[in-house]
Design a protein around this motif. Sequence first.
Motif, PDB file in Angstrom:
ATOM      1  N   ILE A  31       0.830  -1.208   0.000  1.00 21.97           N
ATOM      2  CA  ILE A  31       0.000   0.000   0.000  1.00 21.97           C
ATOM      3  C   ILE A  31       0.861   1.253   0.000  1.00 21.97           C
ATOM      4  O   ILE A  31       0.575   2.220  -0.671  1.00 21.97           O
ATOM      5  CB  ILE A  31      -0.948  -0.004   1.223  1.00 21.97           C
ATOM      6  N   PHE A  32       1.912   1.275   0.767  1.00 20.62           N
ATOM      7  CA  PHE A  32       2.792   2.432   0.939  1.00 20.62           C
ATOM      8  C   PHE A  32       2.024   3.621   1.496  1.00 20.62           C
ATOM      9  O   PHE A  32       2.119   4.753   1.014  1.00 20.62           O
ATOM     10  CB  PHE A  32       3.498   2.787  -0.369  1.00 20.62           C
ATOM     11  N   GLY A  33       1.253   3.336   2.530  1.00 19.94           N
ATOM     12  CA  GLY A  33       0.514   4.343   3.261  1.00 19.94           C
ATOM     13  C   GLY A  33       0.286   3.836   4.671  1.00 19.94           C
ATOM     14  O   GLY A  33       0.576   2.673   4.986  1.00 19.94           O
ATOM     15  N   PRO A  34      -0.265   4.664   5.569  1.00 16.13           N
ATOM     16  CA  PRO A  34      -0.419   4.285   6.983  1.00 16.13           C
ATOM     17  C   PRO A  34      -1.628   3.377   7.198  1.00 16.13           C
ATOM     18  O   PRO A  34      -2.587   3.739   7.889  1.00 16.13           O
ATOM     19  CB  PRO A  34      -0.585   5.638   7.668  1.00 16.13           C
ATOM     20  N   VAL A  35      -1.582   2.192   6.634  1.00 19.21           N
ATOM     21  CA  VAL A  35      -2.730   1.286   6.631  1.00 19.21           C
ATOM     22  C   VAL A  35      -2.293  -0.091   7.122  1.00 19.21           C
ATOM     23  O   VAL A  35      -1.436  -0.735   6.514  1.00 19.21           O
ATOM     24  CB  VAL A  35      -3.346   1.165   5.223  1.00 19.21           C
ATOM     25  N   ILE A  36      -2.902  -0.542   8.216  1.00 21.59           N
ATOM     26  CA  ILE A  36      -2.664  -1.865   8.783  1.00 21.59           C
ATOM     27  C   ILE A  36      -3.852  -2.759   8.467  1.00 21.59           C
ATOM     28  O   ILE A  36      -5.001  -2.349   8.609  1.00 21.59           O
ATOM     29  CB  ILE A  36      -2.498  -1.782  10.313  1.00 21.59           C
ATOM     30  N   THR A  37      -3.581  -3.974   8.044  1.00 23.54           N
ATOM     31  CA  THR A  37      -4.605  -5.006   7.963  1.00 23.54           C
ATOM     32  C   THR A  37      -4.359  -5.993   9.096  1.00 23.54           C
ATOM     33  O   THR A  37      -3.302  -6.619   9.156  1.00 23.54           O
ATOM     34  CB  THR A  37      -4.566  -5.734   6.615  1.00 23.54           C
ATOM     35  N   ALA A  38      -5.321  -6.095  10.011  1.00 24.88           N
ATOM     36  CA  ALA A  38      -5.185  -6.980  11.172  1.00 24.88           C
ATOM     37  C   ALA A  38      -5.826  -8.327  10.867  1.00 24.88           C
ATOM     38  O   ALA A  38      -6.980  -8.388  10.414  1.00 24.88           O
ATOM     39  CB  ALA A  38      -5.826  -6.346  12.397  1.00 24.88           C
ATOM     40  N   ILE A  39      -5.088  -9.409  11.125  1.00 28.19           N
ATOM     41  CA  ILE A  39      -5.518 -10.767  10.766  1.00 28.19           C
ATOM     42  C   ILE A  39      -5.363 -11.664  11.987  1.00 28.19           C
ATOM     43  O   ILE A  39      -4.265 -11.748  12.561  1.00 28.19           O
ATOM     44  CB  ILE A  39      -4.670 -11.314   9.608  1.00 28.19           C
ATOM     45  N   PRO A  40      -6.418 -12.371  12.415  1.00 30.80           N
ATOM     46  CA  PRO A  40      -6.295 -13.261  13.570  1.00 30.80           C
ATOM     47  C   PRO A  40      -5.674 -14.611  13.196  1.00 30.80           C
ATOM     48  O   PRO A  40      -5.772 -15.057  12.059  1.00 30.80           O
ATOM     49  CB  PRO A  40      -7.743 -13.442  14.031  1.00 30.80           C
ATOM     50  N   PHE A  41      -5.024 -15.258  14.187  1.00 30.20           N
ATOM     51  CA  PHE A  41      -4.530 -16.626  14.003  1.00 30.20           C
ATOM     52  C   PHE A  41      -4.666 -17.360  15.334  1.00 30.20           C
ATOM     53  O   PHE A  41      -4.828 -16.749  16.397  1.00 30.20           O
ATOM     54  CB  PHE A  41      -3.084 -16.638  13.505  1.00 30.20           C
ATOM     55  N   ASP A  42      -4.575 -18.688  15.260  1.00 23.71           N
ATOM     56  CA  ASP A  42      -4.774 -19.515  16.454  1.00 23.71           C
ATOM     57  C   ASP A  42      -3.483 -20.098  17.017  1.00 23.71           C
ATOM     58  O   ASP A  42      -3.335 -20.223  18.229  1.00 23.71           O
ATOM     59  CB  ASP A  42      -5.766 -20.648  16.151  1.00 23.71           C
ATOM     60  N   ASP A  43      -2.539 -20.494  16.165  1.00 20.29           N
ATOM     61  CA  ASP A  43      -1.341 -21.167  16.665  1.00 20.29           C
ATOM     62  C   ASP A  43      -0.138 -20.776  15.801  1.00 20.29           C
ATOM     63  O   ASP A  43      -0.300 -20.163  14.745  1.00 20.29           O
ATOM     64  CB  ASP A  43      -1.531 -22.687  16.674  1.00 20.29           C
ATOM     65  N   GLU A  51       1.812 -22.395  13.826  1.00 18.37           N
ATOM     66  CA  GLU A  51       1.825 -22.941  12.470  1.00 18.37           C
ATOM     67  C   GLU A  51       0.961 -22.093  11.546  1.00 18.37           C
ATOM     68  O   GLU A  51       1.342 -21.803  10.395  1.00 18.37           O
ATOM     69  CB  GLU A  51       1.347 -24.387  12.471  1.00 18.37           C
ATOM     70  N   GLU A  52      -0.211 -21.679  12.039  1.00 19.89           N
ATOM     71  CA  GLU A  52      -1.078 -20.840  11.215  1.00 19.89           C
ATOM     72  C   GLU A  52      -0.448 -19.466  10.998  1.00 19.89           C
ATOM     73  O   GLU A  52      -0.517 -18.901   9.911  1.00 19.89           O
ATOM     74  CB  GLU A  52      -2.450 -20.695  11.869  1.00 19.89           C
ATOM     75  N   ALA A  53       0.194 -18.927  12.033  1.00 22.52           N
ATOM     76  CA  ALA A  53       0.854 -17.624  11.890  1.00 22.52           C
ATOM     77  C   ALA A  53       1.936 -17.683  10.817  1.00 22.52           C
ATOM     78  O   ALA A  53       2.062 -16.767   9.990  1.00 22.52           O
ATOM     79  CB  ALA A  53       1.452 -17.199  13.226  1.00 22.52           C
TER      80      ALA A  53
END
Length: 495
Positions: A400-412, A414-416
């Motif tokens: 993006i090259f801008g001040p934008v975070i996409t937050a993504i959940p994970f459980d363990d 291995e998934e991360a």
Amino acid sequence: MNVHSPLQSREAAVRMASRDWKMLIDGEWLDGSTQDWLDVRDPATGEVIARAPAGGAADIHAAVAAAKAAFDDRRWLNLGAEERSRRLWRVADLIERDAAKIQAVEQLNNGAPASLAAFFTTYAAKFFRHYAGWCDKINGETIEISEPGAPFHTYTRKEPLGVAGLIVPWNGPFASAAMKVATALTAGCTCVLKPSEETPLSALMLGELLIEAGIPAGVVNIVPGHGHIAGAALANHPDVSKISFTGSTEVGKLIANAATGNLKKVSLELGGKSPSIIFDDADLSKAIPGAALGTFYNTGQVCIAGTRVLVQRSVYDQVVEGMAAVGRSLHLGGGFDPEAQIGPLISAKQLERVSGMIDVARDEGAQVLGGGLPFERGYFVEPTVITNARPDSVVVRDEIFGPVITAIPFDDPEEALSIGNDTEYGLAAAVWTRDIGRSQLIANSIAAGTVWVNCQLVLSPGAPFGGYKQSGWGRENGIEGLHGFMQTKTVMTAL
């Protein structure tokens, strides 16, 4: 280190910068051959503050010819390692002497807040000093070989590649130019520097300091211009032996293709979509601001920004709310706003791109925290945290090259790791956890050139920097960065 305070007045900075600048070729300040000009703007207002010549192919050819002549007659190498070191150290001294002016131009032309402009200027001086110390430490090795015939004395030499083309971006223009020039000169190369058409001024100021420090004419040449004209001419030039480019992956691929003409060496520091992985055992008082500022820093215009924040599900809501709060707390303003913590994006084009990507995510059903356009003029966008984005959304997949975070959940873990590596990029990653074993497992398994553990955005002149996958070729900084401007010669003598 005594670095002068930056100029406090925008009006004083405009008076200093407001002129028709020239390009540097063979020690002379010249107008461009095209008679075309680059309008240099203040991104906080959109106003034109200066003009720089838009160099064309003829200007690049002249600059390369000057650099080649300087390399061929060894006017830099023949000074000897000690004298080259002394002059590079002198460049650092001059950067510190003129820090107020350099910082003011970065605040004005790049929109950088005063603290950020000061950091970039200080880092540039630090880089010249780091590499000044390497001039007399470039060594080959003696090799024992066992071959039929007479005994052999076999050794290697490290020699400079020749003329280096250096192409730098707009998101820290002075520091980027200093980093590449210092490395190339330490290796013994001569060079042609092409700064971004958006931010050419501080690179030209560096040229003034190089001359004052005693860098001989023709050793460093600086030609502003459009990437598709001046940059392309440099990448295609048969007398250029090396291209060092920092910028987008798309342009990096064009440069790699252009380099095939004479098989010039290429180093590419390209895009990123870096993951910041926050586990539920992390010190959230550090991880939340660390991950937030790991993207919002420099208005997100950082290739190593951790724009994908992966959060263990049990603390996901807390982290998302915390990062959004950090974003809301940051003061947006131009480079001369004394309270500014985040500046503008570099251009109207970049503002349109970033705000358009946020709009796409919102239209797809994602939740957008922030993302507003707070001012009627200038290229500002609010720090943004996006949740519930589709895995195939542009905000998840594309830089993006801008001040934008996409937050993504994970459980363990291995998934991360799976999510973290699910990208065509591999420039950097961050891991936030108190579990040292887990941190090393992630660091060893994530496909990224730099991994931070319980910290973010830490760089050093001595630490190699570069990317995996489509984030680039080769490494900058440290001895690996120096060797990128050199080649190895083997000498065998029958005794």
